[in-house]
Design a protein around this motif. Structure first.
Motif, PDB file in Angstrom:
ATOM      1  N   HIS A 194      -3.981   7.236 -52.794  1.00  0.00           N
ATOM      2  CA  HIS A 194      -2.654   6.934 -53.321  1.00  0.00           C
ATOM      3  C   HIS A 194      -1.870   6.056 -52.358  1.00  0.00           C
ATOM      4  CE1 HIS A 194       1.243   7.384 -55.202  1.00  0.00           C
ATOM      5  NE2 HIS A 194       1.722   7.830 -54.058  1.00  0.00           N
ATOM      6  N   HIS A 195      -1.793   6.471 -51.094  1.00  0.00           N
ATOM      7  CA  HIS A 195      -0.895   5.787 -50.151  1.00  0.00           C
ATOM      8  C   HIS A 195      -1.429   4.424 -49.740  1.00  0.00           C
ATOM      9  CE1 HIS A 195       0.494   9.963 -49.827  1.00  0.00           C
ATOM     10  NE2 HIS A 195       1.648   9.460 -49.434  1.00  0.00           N
ATOM     11  N   ALA A 196      -2.704   4.382 -49.325  1.00  0.00           N
ATOM     12  CA  ALA A 196      -3.246   3.109 -48.831  1.00  0.00           C
ATOM     13  C   ALA A 196      -3.750   2.248 -49.972  1.00  0.00           C
ATOM     14  CB  ALA A 196      -4.364   3.370 -47.826  1.00  0.00           C
ATOM     15  N   GLY A 197      -4.296   2.908 -51.007  1.00  0.00           N
ATOM     16  CA  GLY A 197      -4.876   2.155 -52.120  1.00  0.00           C
ATOM     17  C   GLY A 197      -3.828   1.733 -53.121  1.00  0.00           C
ATOM     18  N   GLU A 198      -3.224   2.724 -53.818  1.00  0.00           N
ATOM     19  CA  GLU A 198      -2.288   2.390 -54.901  1.00  0.00           C
ATOM     20  C   GLU A 198      -0.986   1.822 -54.359  1.00  0.00           C
ATOM     21  OE1 GLU A 198      -1.936   6.024 -57.087  1.00  0.00           O
ATOM     22  OE2 GLU A 198      -4.113   6.140 -57.330  1.00  0.00           O
ATOM     23  N   VAL A 199      -0.391   2.464 -53.354  1.00  0.00           N
ATOM     24  CA  VAL A 199       0.900   1.972 -52.852  1.00  0.00           C
ATOM     25  C   VAL A 199       0.703   0.766 -51.954  1.00  0.00           C
ATOM     26  CG1 VAL A 199       2.964   2.596 -51.550  1.00  0.00           C
ATOM     27  CG2 VAL A 199       1.841   4.288 -53.001  1.00  0.00           C
ATOM     28  N   GLY A 200      -0.433   0.723 -51.251  1.00  0.00           N
ATOM     29  CA  GLY A 200      -0.745  -0.452 -50.437  1.00  0.00           C
ATOM     30  C   GLY A 200      -0.163  -0.439 -49.041  1.00  0.00           C
ATOM     31  N   ILE A 201       0.159   0.767 -48.510  1.00  0.00           N
ATOM     32  CA  ILE A 201       0.703   0.836 -47.148  1.00  0.00           C
ATOM     33  C   ILE A 201      -0.380   0.435 -46.153  1.00  0.00           C
ATOM     34  CG2 ILE A 201       1.781   2.342 -45.435  1.00  0.00           C
ATOM     35  CD1 ILE A 201       2.652   4.149 -47.674  1.00  0.00           C
ATOM     36  N   ASP A 202      -0.019  -0.403 -45.174  1.00  0.00           N
ATOM     37  CA  ASP A 202      -0.963  -0.812 -44.133  1.00  0.00           C
ATOM     38  C   ASP A 202      -1.341   0.391 -43.269  1.00  0.00           C
ATOM     39  OD1 ASP A 202      -1.740  -1.851 -41.377  1.00  0.00           O
ATOM     40  OD2 ASP A 202      -1.569  -3.722 -42.480  1.00  0.00           O
ATOM     41  N   CYS A 203      -2.592   0.411 -42.824  1.00  0.00           N
ATOM     42  CA  CYS A 203      -3.066   1.523 -41.980  1.00  0.00           C
ATOM     43  C   CYS A 203      -2.115   1.754 -40.810  1.00  0.00           C
ATOM     44  CB  CYS A 203      -4.447   1.222 -41.410  1.00  0.00           C
ATOM     45  SG  CYS A 203      -5.629   0.558 -42.581  1.00  0.00           S
ATOM     46  N   ARG A 204      -1.627   0.662 -40.248  1.00  0.00           N
ATOM     47  CA  ARG A 204      -0.882   0.767 -38.987  1.00  0.00           C
ATOM     48  C   ARG A 204       0.524   1.330 -39.159  1.00  0.00           C
ATOM     49  NH1 ARG A 204      -2.030  -5.314 -37.558  1.00  0.00           N
ATOM     50  NH2 ARG A 204      -2.001  -5.326 -39.838  1.00  0.00           N
ATOM     51  N   TYR A 205       0.993   1.463 -40.414  1.00  0.00           N
ATOM     52  CA  TYR A 205       2.324   2.053 -40.584  1.00  0.00           C
ATOM     53  C   TYR A 205       2.336   3.484 -40.070  1.00  0.00           C
ATOM     54  CZ  TYR A 205       6.703   3.504 -42.650  1.00  0.00           C
ATOM     55  OH  TYR A 205       7.979   3.980 -42.822  1.00  0.00           O
ATOM     56  N   CYS A 206       1.262   4.184 -40.327  1.00  0.00           N
ATOM     57  CA  CYS A 206       1.175   5.574 -39.875  1.00  0.00           C
ATOM     58  C   CYS A 206       0.368   5.707 -38.599  1.00  0.00           C
ATOM     59  CB  CYS A 206       0.537   6.438 -40.955  1.00  0.00           C
ATOM     60  SG  CYS A 206       1.498   6.471 -42.460  1.00  0.00           S
ATOM     61  N   HIS A 207      -0.769   5.037 -38.548  1.00  0.00           N
ATOM     62  CA  HIS A 207      -1.656   5.181 -37.386  1.00  0.00           C
ATOM     63  C   HIS A 207      -1.257   4.143 -36.349  1.00  0.00           C
ATOM     64  CE1 HIS A 207      -3.998   8.099 -39.579  1.00  0.00           C
ATOM     65  NE2 HIS A 207      -4.028   7.287 -40.613  1.00  0.00           N
ATOM     66  N   THR A 208      -0.169   4.471 -35.637  1.00  0.00           N
ATOM     67  CA  THR A 208       0.539   3.477 -34.829  1.00  0.00           C
ATOM     68  C   THR A 208      -0.145   3.134 -33.515  1.00  0.00           C
ATOM     69  OG1 THR A 208       1.812   5.313 -33.984  1.00  0.00           O
ATOM     70  CG2 THR A 208       2.788   4.026 -35.753  1.00  0.00           C
ATOM     71  N   GLY A 209      -1.013   3.990 -33.029  1.00  0.00           N
ATOM     72  CA  GLY A 209      -1.555   3.743 -31.697  1.00  0.00           C
ATOM     73  C   GLY A 209      -2.769   2.851 -31.689  1.00  0.00           C
ATOM     74  N   PRO A 219     -13.375  -3.633 -38.067  1.00  0.00           N
ATOM     75  CA  PRO A 219     -12.443  -3.154 -39.090  1.00  0.00           C
ATOM     76  C   PRO A 219     -12.418  -1.630 -39.141  1.00  0.00           C
ATOM     77  CG  PRO A 219     -14.463  -3.960 -40.096  1.00  0.00           C
ATOM     78  CD  PRO A 219     -14.601  -4.196 -38.638  1.00  0.00           C
ATOM     79  N   CYS A 220     -11.290  -1.100 -39.635  1.00  0.00           N
ATOM     80  CA  CYS A 220     -11.167   0.348 -39.807  1.00  0.00           C
ATOM     81  C   CYS A 220     -12.316   0.870 -40.652  1.00  0.00           C
ATOM     82  CB  CYS A 220      -9.849   0.699 -40.504  1.00  0.00           C
ATOM     83  SG  CYS A 220      -8.399  -0.096 -39.810  1.00  0.00           S
ATOM     84  N   ALA A 221     -12.682   0.090 -41.690  1.00  0.00           N
ATOM     85  CA  ALA A 221     -13.703   0.557 -42.630  1.00  0.00           C
ATOM     86  C   ALA A 221     -15.061   0.700 -41.990  1.00  0.00           C
ATOM     87  CB  ALA A 221     -13.781  -0.400 -43.812  1.00  0.00           C
ATOM     88  N   ALA A 222     -15.296   0.031 -40.856  1.00  0.00           N
ATOM     89  CA  ALA A 222     -16.612   0.116 -40.209  1.00  0.00           C
ATOM     90  C   ALA A 222     -16.960   1.556 -39.898  1.00  0.00           C
ATOM     91  CB  ALA A 222     -16.618  -0.717 -38.936  1.00  0.00           C
ATOM     92  N   CYS A 223     -16.006   2.347 -39.482  1.00  0.00           N
ATOM     93  CA  CYS A 223     -16.260   3.733 -39.083  1.00  0.00           C
ATOM     94  C   CYS A 223     -15.639   4.718 -40.062  1.00  0.00           C
ATOM     95  CB  CYS A 223     -15.692   4.006 -37.699  1.00  0.00           C
ATOM     96  SG  CYS A 223     -16.157   2.767 -36.490  1.00  0.00           S
ATOM     97  N   HIS A 224     -14.527   4.342 -40.674  1.00  0.00           N
ATOM     98  CA  HIS A 224     -13.813   5.291 -41.514  1.00  0.00           C
ATOM     99  C   HIS A 224     -14.080   5.064 -42.991  1.00  0.00           C
ATOM    100  CE1 HIS A 224     -11.768   6.937 -38.090  1.00  0.00           C
ATOM    101  NE2 HIS A 224     -11.474   5.719 -37.690  1.00  0.00           N
ATOM    102  N   GLY A 225     -14.876   4.069 -43.302  1.00  0.00           N
ATOM    103  CA  GLY A 225     -15.251   3.868 -44.696  1.00  0.00           C
ATOM    104  C   GLY A 225     -14.106   3.333 -45.529  1.00  0.00           C
ATOM    105  N   ASP A 226     -14.301   3.378 -46.817  1.00  0.00           N
ATOM    106  CA  ASP A 226     -13.327   2.807 -47.735  1.00  0.00           C
ATOM    107  C   ASP A 226     -12.258   3.854 -48.022  1.00  0.00           C
ATOM    108  OD1 ASP A 226     -13.847   0.759 -50.686  1.00  0.00           O
ATOM    109  OD2 ASP A 226     -12.184   0.978 -49.279  1.00  0.00           O
ATOM    110  N   THR A 227     -11.298   3.999 -47.103  1.00  0.00           N
ATOM    111  CA  THR A 227     -10.307   5.057 -47.258  1.00  0.00           C
ATOM    112  C   THR A 227      -9.443   4.836 -48.482  1.00  0.00           C
ATOM    113  OG1 THR A 227      -9.044   3.814 -45.625  1.00  0.00           O
ATOM    114  CG2 THR A 227     -10.090   5.830 -44.879  1.00  0.00           C
ATOM    115  N   ARG A 228      -9.357   3.605 -48.919  1.00  0.00           N
ATOM    116  CA  ARG A 228      -8.497   3.360 -50.068  1.00  0.00           C
ATOM    117  C   ARG A 228      -9.029   4.022 -51.335  1.00  0.00           C
ATOM    118  NH1 ARG A 228      -7.720  -0.994 -46.848  1.00  0.00           N
ATOM    119  NH2 ARG A 228      -5.566  -1.696 -46.695  1.00  0.00           N
ATOM    120  N   ARG A 229     -10.274   4.442 -51.276  1.00  0.00           N
ATOM    121  CA  ARG A 229     -10.825   5.119 -52.445  1.00  0.00           C
ATOM    122  C   ARG A 229     -11.098   6.581 -52.166  1.00  0.00           C
ATOM    123  NH1 ARG A 229     -11.390   0.354 -52.477  1.00  0.00           N
ATOM    124  NH2 ARG A 229     -11.446  -1.038 -54.270  1.00  0.00           N
ATOM    125  N   MET A 230     -10.388   7.160 -51.202  1.00  0.00           N
ATOM    126  CA  MET A 230     -10.597   8.581 -50.887  1.00  0.00           C
ATOM    127  C   MET A 230      -9.396   9.405 -51.331  1.00  0.00           C
ATOM    128  SD  MET A 230     -12.107   8.682 -47.049  1.00  0.00           S
ATOM    129  CE  MET A 230     -13.405   7.627 -46.483  1.00  0.00           C
TER     130      MET A 230
END
Lengths: 220, 897
Positions: A57-72, A139-150
């Motif tokens: 919902h948040h990263a996929g549908e709403v489109g929030i960038d990963c870095r908005y939350c995962h700031t470090g 890329p984030c997806a290299a290790c964390h996969g396609d989070t936008r579909r989780m």
């Protein structure tokens, strides 16, 4: 004089001899398969959380960038699960009374943290550093996969040492050109720019002289 | 269910549990509100300050996730200069120590702060403070002095007594006699070409160790080489580093003063001196006279006032590089007198309420006062301390004190520089700071808190100046003004009677006893004898033969009080002098402090000495069995004349792997240790322990030789010259430990480090056996999980651990890693495109004399060390090609080499 052994005894002995050789081999193969399986590495397991946060919902549908939350992620070793305050930047206006978000509101009001179960877990003797990877085009997806579909966060990679070494031995196959690290499906559509970025990083590593498969790279 | 079905179920269950085997579930708890600009898990540095005997030393606190994990020096503070000493390094463990007092305790059991405050107020307010005595250690804190002043204004009968076990009464008395007012002498070791130490130990433990050591080392680095002469009763750090040292008891020292006076132009008869001493005095006099303006005489703190006065006279005659300042401690009463007067009043029943804050007189007060017995005569006693101790055991009320890192403080360094010390963590338990304790007496509600009080006391600082002062750790322009005093009158010390004398010295780890509860301090070896978890009395071997004892036998020493403790033969000891270290023989202080050694303070009085053999033996554990080098061993610690160079060793071929780095190799790390500058203080040893989660293992394990310190400091004596040699891992280019590991847990990386991979190690210990330098340490037991604190809940000590370093399990080999976590942190920053600061290992950062240099092979400090004519590697002929190399010790005794 009657026979001591039954007729099938020869077969039995031959089968046993074969088993003594083949058995341990099969056991090793089986063991290897088990250790690499999701049951042991935790891959593809969905983890129940206190609040059923949906990346879809948040990263996929709403489109929030990963870095908005995962700031470090661009400045330090830890990407950081965000503080409750970050959730409330939106949820003080949206879904303000949703039952599902009650623990979040409770956390902000009391100052007590939310309890998240760690999904991507490395052993304590492994020291992973996000910003050295992300700033070099991994890329984030290299290790964390396609989070936008989780809908619920799951561990998308085995996170075994062998899997890490696969990339450390040939990083140019996984690197994308900036800023595509945070976009979706960076692997499925690797462009010539990505491949050039990968080569550039590989050259930089070679020039530095350091071997990123040295033990001291990840272990202290 | 038959037998076979049950067996099948068991097998199935086992298989299922194996298949489901994965790591334990970890939780993530982000803060509800992350402070702006900070990130979880990142290291932040804050300036603050820590006191030792009331004097502040600036420190930098390394803080991770709102908790401090390591203390380093503060470059801007004159008493720290960016380095630390063992006392600062062990203080971080005190913060998380399981033995800390956590709640106030009253006569009826656990109590509350309001209850204590009410009880105090009800006692003292009606009588306007009559009979109230506040007993503290040295107070240099402007805020605390202001609060005490406010207390005395509100309750005029209040009396403040300040007392330190190690006092400066004698120096003050001599200054008063010479100049009419109390003054503190501050020698400038950096400007002195010739120094004479009269049983003085400026490089030894104390609030000024770091500053003195730095100044001394700065002069030692400059050509032409300086010369230090030392006369002392027992080997000390300063005596070890001196170029010429002779053992001298009090009588010989006084006689030497007479000779020196004559040599410096004040005629008179001089009593005879033994030949080595006579030679030293003649040489000293010649050199002192030849270096007017750059010659310095320093009298030991515990020498009689007459010796201090003599030193003051000599320094006047020599125009010595020395400043005089008004004492930083504003209380003019001599310590011993003040405590004696108080104890007399206590015995006489004139003290109604006694509040002790951060002092332990029942343990360390002069025995003839009988302080412990006097406490029983006081109707209400309140003791505020961090740990249970002898004084709190005899008090009615126990008030738990905050650690200095848990509250707002301020204070002055030995040179007068004032620091405003910010807290690094909120109080872990229900404790109060010393400033808040004083407020408690007046205000049942407890007062506005430490921060408000400190801010009020510094109300002259505007908000911006306050922020700057707190962030820098130093308030600018607060050092005491140096005064140049004229000539002091000549005073010749009288000769004490011949016979045995007892001298007390501060322990380099426990000081006056205040660090006896600290496991790291107990386990840190004494610089001279390398004793841990206890201390022996030190005697000359001939004296011991006369007494019929050998090392380890018990002796009974009587001087006023009596102690029974083991004795150790020490070659450099003066005849007729027995030396004891203070800080041992604690009681009522918990598992770590109690039961080790004997309380030397019991002998702190003027009385006839009687020494006799006692029954029994105690072998105090020492980590170094042999100090004397001779013959082939001399190559371990070469000593050179000032302009001599090390002989070149021919390069030996080696079949060991790991060829030297290739041309495009990354920066190669190396370390160079200057044994001419190392004073053996052990700050590096404890700094490494704090940084790398090295466990403390306790006396039983130390006794079987399982010392876990990654870095050891060896002391060597070779034909009259002694010195210290820190030995970390050599990180050999051709490391003998690498080819012998069956599982490749000991590997070489491209930066030149020998890396120990804990998760691969199976514990065969072949690497330890093959290391010629003996720098590898093995976790024979689960030291990280074991507790030295008995049944106390020791979960808090895990909070001190460095999250960037693995905690090793049982069966795993470990060793110095050149602080690989700091190196990798810099590498990662570079990889991510940033510019990291220079990498400094914990040991190099801690060293007061900057004897340990760390850097890459092409960096200035390492390249210059390797190019130096004094450069050598340990056991070079083995062909290991170590990256850790040394600069040889020099001896400037004027003898042709």
């Amino acid at each position: 004089m009657s026979q001591l052994f039954r007729p099938g005894a020869n077969t039995y002995v031959r089968l046993m001899l074969a088993a003594i050789v083949v058995g341990p081999l099969l056991l090793l193969l089986l063991g290897g398969a088990v250790v690499r399986s999701g049951a042991v590495t935790g891959e593809n397991r969905f983890v129940e959380q206190q609040v059923p946060f949906s990346h879809q919902h948040h990263a996929g549908e709403v489109g929030i960038d990963c870095r908005y939350c995962h700031t470090g992620v661009e400045t330090g070793a830890y990407a950081n699960v965000p503080p409750t305050h970050t959730c409330m930047t939106c949820h003080s206006q949206l879904y303000t009374n949703a039952q599902m978000l009650a623990p979040v509101r409770e956390s902000l009001a009391s100052g007590k943290p939310l309890h998240w179960k760690r999904v991507n877990q490395l052993p304590d003797y492994v020291y992973f550093d996000h910003h050295a990877h992300v700033n070099n085009g991994v890329p984030c997806a290299a290790c964390h996969g396609d989070t936008r579909r989780m809908p619920l966060t799951r561990q998308a990679a085995p996170l075994t040492m062998g899997w890490c070494l696969d990339c450390h031995r040939s990083p140019e196959d996984r690197i994308v050109a900036a800023p595509r690290e945070y976009q979706d499906k960076p692997y499925h559509e690797r462009t010539p720019a990505d491949r050039a970025a990968g080569r550039a990083v590989a050259i930089r590593i070679a020039h530095s002289g350091r071997n990123i498969t040295d033990c001291s790279t990840c272990h202290r | 269910m038959d037998r076979r079905a049950i067996l099948r179920l068991i097998a199935g269950g086992a298989a299922a549990s194996v298949a489901a085997c994965s790591g334990p579930e970890e939780m993530i708890h982000p803060l509800a509100n992350q402070p702006e600009g900070t990130l979880p898990g990142e290291l932040r540095r804050y300036a603050t300050a820590l006191p030792l005997a009331g004097y502040m030393r600036g420190v930098t606190g390394h803080v991770v996730d709102q908790r401090p994990i390591k203390l380093e020096g503060l470059a801007a503070h004159p008493a720290s200069l960016g380095a630390t000493d063992p006392f600062i390094e062990v203080s971080i463990l005190d913060l998380y120590d399981p033995q800390r007092l956590r709640v106030p305790v009253g006569p009826a059991g656990p109590a509350s702060w309001p209850a204590l405050s009410r009880a105090l107020f009800q006692r003292v307010a009606p009588r306007r403070g009559e009979g109230l005595v506040l007993l503290t250690g040295r107070v240099t804190s402007p805020t605390q002095l202001a609060r005490i002043g406010a207390l005395r204004a509100a309750l005029p009968g209040t009396r403040h007594v300040r007392w330190e076990p190690f006092d400066d009464d004698r120096a003050m008395a001599s200054a008063r006699a010479a100049f009419g007012r109390p003054l503190t002498a501050r020698p400038r070791l950096a400007d002195a070409d010739v120094v004479l130490l009269l049983d003085a130990d400026p490089l030894g433990p104390g609030p000024e160790q770091i500053a003195n050591a730095r100044a001394w080392s700065e002069r030692r680095r400059r050509a032409p080489m300086h010369r230090m002469y030392a006369l002392e009763g027992s080997p000390s750090i300063s005596g070890t580093m001196a170029d010429v040292r002779v053992a001298a008891g009090p009588r010989d020292l006084a006689a030497a003063c007479h000779h020196l006076a004559r040599a410096l132009g004040a005629g008179g008869a001089a009593p005879p001196l033994p030949p080595p001493l006579a030679q030293l005095v003649a040489d000293t006099a010649r050199d002192l006279r030849g270096a007017r303006g750059r010659a310095l005489v320093i009298a030991g703190e515990r020498q009689p006032a007459a010796v201090h006065a003599f030193a003051a006279w000599a320094n006047g005659v020599l125009a010595a590089p020395q400043d005089w300042i008004a004492p930083v401690d504003p209380d003019p009463t001599p310590h011993r007198e003040g405590l004696a007067a108080l104890t007399r009043d206590m015995h006489a029943g004139r003290v109604d309420t006694l509040v002790v804050i951060d002092a332990n007189p029942a343990y360390a007060a002069p025995p003839e006062l009988g302080f412990a017995k006097a406490m029983a005569r006081v109707p209400m006693t309140v003791v505020a301390s961090r740990f249970a101790d002898e004084t709190s055991a005899r008090a009615q009320w126990l008030a738990p004190l905050s650690h200095p890192l848990e509250g707002w403080h301020d204070g002055r360094g030995p040179d007068g520089t004032t620091s405003i010390a910010q807290p690094l963590i909120r109080p872990l338990y229900d404790t109060r700071t010393s400033i808040e304790m004083i407020d408690l007496i007046l205000d049942p509600a407890g007062g506005p808190g430490g921060y408000r009080r400190v801010r009020e006391a510094w109300s002259t600082l505007g908000d911006q100046d306050w922020q700057r002062a707190v962030a820098a750790g130093v308030v600018p322009s607060t050092a005491a003004t140096a005064e140049q005093m004229g000539a002091a009158p000549l005073v010749l010390p009288s000769l004490p009677a011949a016979g045995q004398t007892v001298e007390l010295r501060p322990s380099s780890q426990l000081y006056d006893g205040r660090y006896a509860t600290n496991a790291w301090a107990q386990e840190c070896p004494d610089p001279i004898t390398k004793e841990v978890w206890g201390s022996s009395a030190r005697m000359h071997p001939d004296d011991m033969v006369a007494l019929g004892v050998s090392t380890g036998d018990m002796i009974r020493i009587e001087r006023g009080g009596a102690v029974t403790l083991p004795v150790r033969a020490l070659d450099g000891q003066a005849r007729g002098v027995v030396t004891l270290l203070t800080g041992y023989g604690r009681s009522d202080a918990g598992k770590v402090a109690d039961g080790h050694g004997a309380n030397a303070w019991v002998l702190n009085t003027e009385a006839p000495v009687a020494i006799a053999r006692a029954a029994g033996r105690i072998e105090v554990v020492s980590t170094q069995p042999v100090f004397e080098l001779g013959g082939e061993l001399a190559k371990l610690f070469p000593v050179l004349a000032p302009d001599e160079a090390m002989p070149r060793t021919p390069e030996r071929l080696s079949l060991l792997p790991n060829p030297p780095a290739r041309d495009n190799a990354p920066p190669q790390w190396a370390m160079a240790i200057d044994t001419d500058l190392c004073i053996g203080c052990n700050a590096c040893v404890v700094a490494c322990q704090a940084e790398n989660n090295v466990p403390a293992i306790g006396p039983e394990q130390m006794a079987v030789g399982r010392d876990m310190h990654w870095l050891r400091v060896d002391r060597y004596e070779d034909a009259g010259t002694a010195g210290f040699q820190p030995v970390p891992c050599m990180h050999c280019e051709k490391a003998p430990c690498e080819p012998v590991c069956p599982v490749e847990a000991s590997v070489h990386d491209t930066q030149g480090l020998n890396v120990q991979v804990y998760n691969r190690c199976v514990g065969t210990r072949t690497c330890e056996a093959n290391c010629p330098y003996r720098v590898r340490r093995f976790n024979f037991l689960d030291y990280a999980g074991a507790s030295l604190w008995g049944d106390a809940d020791d979960a808090s000590v895990t909070a001190q651990r460095n999250p960037d370093v693995s905690v090793r399990a049982r069966g795993v080999m470990e060793k110095c890693t050149y602080c690989v976590q700091r190196i990798e942190s810099a590498n990662r920053e570079t990889d991510a495109g940033g510019t990291p600061g220079p990498v400094v290992t914990a040991c190099a950062a801690a060293c007061p004399t900057r004897a340990i240099r760390f850097g890459t092979l092409d960096s200035d400090n390492i390249a210059s060390a390797r190019a130096s004519p004094r450069h050598y590697a340990l056991l070079e002929e083995l062909g290991t090609k170590p990256r850790t190399t040394y600069l040889a010790r020099r001896r400037n005794d004027g003898e042709p080499s």
